[in-house]
Design an enzyme around this catalytic site. Sequence first.
Site, PDB file in Angstrom:
ATOM      1  N   HIS A  59     -27.214   3.573 -46.255  1.00 54.77           N
ATOM      2  CA  HIS A  59     -26.944   4.989 -46.491  1.00 54.77           C
ATOM      3  C   HIS A  59     -26.803   5.255 -47.984  1.00 54.77           C
ATOM      4  O   HIS A  59     -25.760   5.025 -48.587  1.00 54.77           O
ATOM      5  CB  HIS A  59     -25.668   5.398 -45.738  1.00 54.77           C
ATOM      6  N   SER A  87     -26.909   9.233 -41.998  1.00 57.67           N
ATOM      7  CA  SER A  87     -25.581   9.462 -42.558  1.00 57.67           C
ATOM      8  C   SER A  87     -24.494   9.431 -41.490  1.00 57.67           C
ATOM      9  O   SER A  87     -23.307   9.501 -41.820  1.00 57.67           O
ATOM     10  CB  SER A  87     -25.552  10.814 -43.276  1.00 57.67           C
ATOM     11  N   ASN A 134     -18.818   9.921 -44.369  1.00 59.96           N
ATOM     12  CA  ASN A 134     -18.810  11.206 -43.676  1.00 59.96           C
ATOM     13  C   ASN A 134     -17.650  11.370 -42.711  1.00 59.96           C
ATOM     14  O   ASN A 134     -17.281  12.498 -42.373  1.00 59.96           O
ATOM     15  CB  ASN A 134     -20.141  11.423 -42.966  1.00 59.96           C
ATOM     16  N   GLU A 181     -23.831   2.788 -48.788  1.00 69.12           N
ATOM     17  CA  GLU A 181     -23.004   2.396 -47.653  1.00 69.12           C
ATOM     18  C   GLU A 181     -23.865   1.507 -46.759  1.00 69.12           C
ATOM     19  O   GLU A 181     -24.875   1.961 -46.213  1.00 69.12           O
ATOM     20  CB  GLU A 181     -22.563   3.659 -46.907  1.00 69.12           C
TER      21      GLU A 181
END
Length: 296
Positions: free
Chosen positions: A139, A118, A189, A151
């Site tokens: 991801h 992540s 993130n 992702e």
Amino acid sequence: MKNIAVIGSGTMGNGIAHVFAQNGYKVSLIDISADALKRALGTIEKNLDRQIKKEAITEDDKRNTLGNITTFTSTEEGVKNADLVVEAATENIDLKLKIFRDLDKICDANTVLATNTSSISITKIAAVTERSDKVIGMHFMNPVPVMKLVEVIRGYNTTDEVTATIMDLSRKLGKVPVEVNDYPGFIANRILMPMINEAIESLYEGVAGVEEIDTVMKLGMAHPMGPLQLADFIGLDVCLSILNVLYEGFGNPKYAPCPLLVNMVEAGHKGVKSGSGFYSWGHGTKDLIVADRFAR
């Protein structure tokens, strides 16, 4: 791509295996622990039962999905025929680098190596292999069978061909892939974790309580859950790890984790996984009960 190997049978690993198997791919689910693999299959079966209850799939679909999954405690055996390996181990850089060094030695030269990290640099992971052009980030979001986003992160040397292949593969899983470049935290993130950290800072400074902070974000910004509840679900240790990656990667104090978060993780209050975080989870996850420490 027909044969997929997934390394790690935890929350993300079993979810990734579930989605691939449900879409007709042959999946090798790999973990060093036979007990963990047994638990993973149990989780997948429960999640399939939920889908049956919602009439999203049939009993035959469930049977076929489970039939597409084979478990292995040997990585070498599990990846033997893999066209794609998806690593979903713990978010620990040393562990991931070791896994990719090993995979590079034992996988076929044409096997694409993906990581579900992540936040950790795809370029850094790829650099320990002799196939950096075939290493990519994939991801998935939690819970994997439900969340649509993948992702797709290309490392510095990842080729256009490999990127296009993974984008197309993600669509075949019924997901919506978004291509991003390899910088700390990627997109998801890099935006999410500073928001969670700011929510923790607001609590730390006494601006508002746990329930109040989450209510503002749910009702005012239409978030399905507040940032503190979400942090508990992600795992406060994972949040701390990602913030440290951002802080070290950019050298910018705005990414420095809140001292309250650091203390909670060190004290073992990691959210849902430990039974307590900003909320108390010993009773389950349906009802929101603010943890005693933060109760007003």
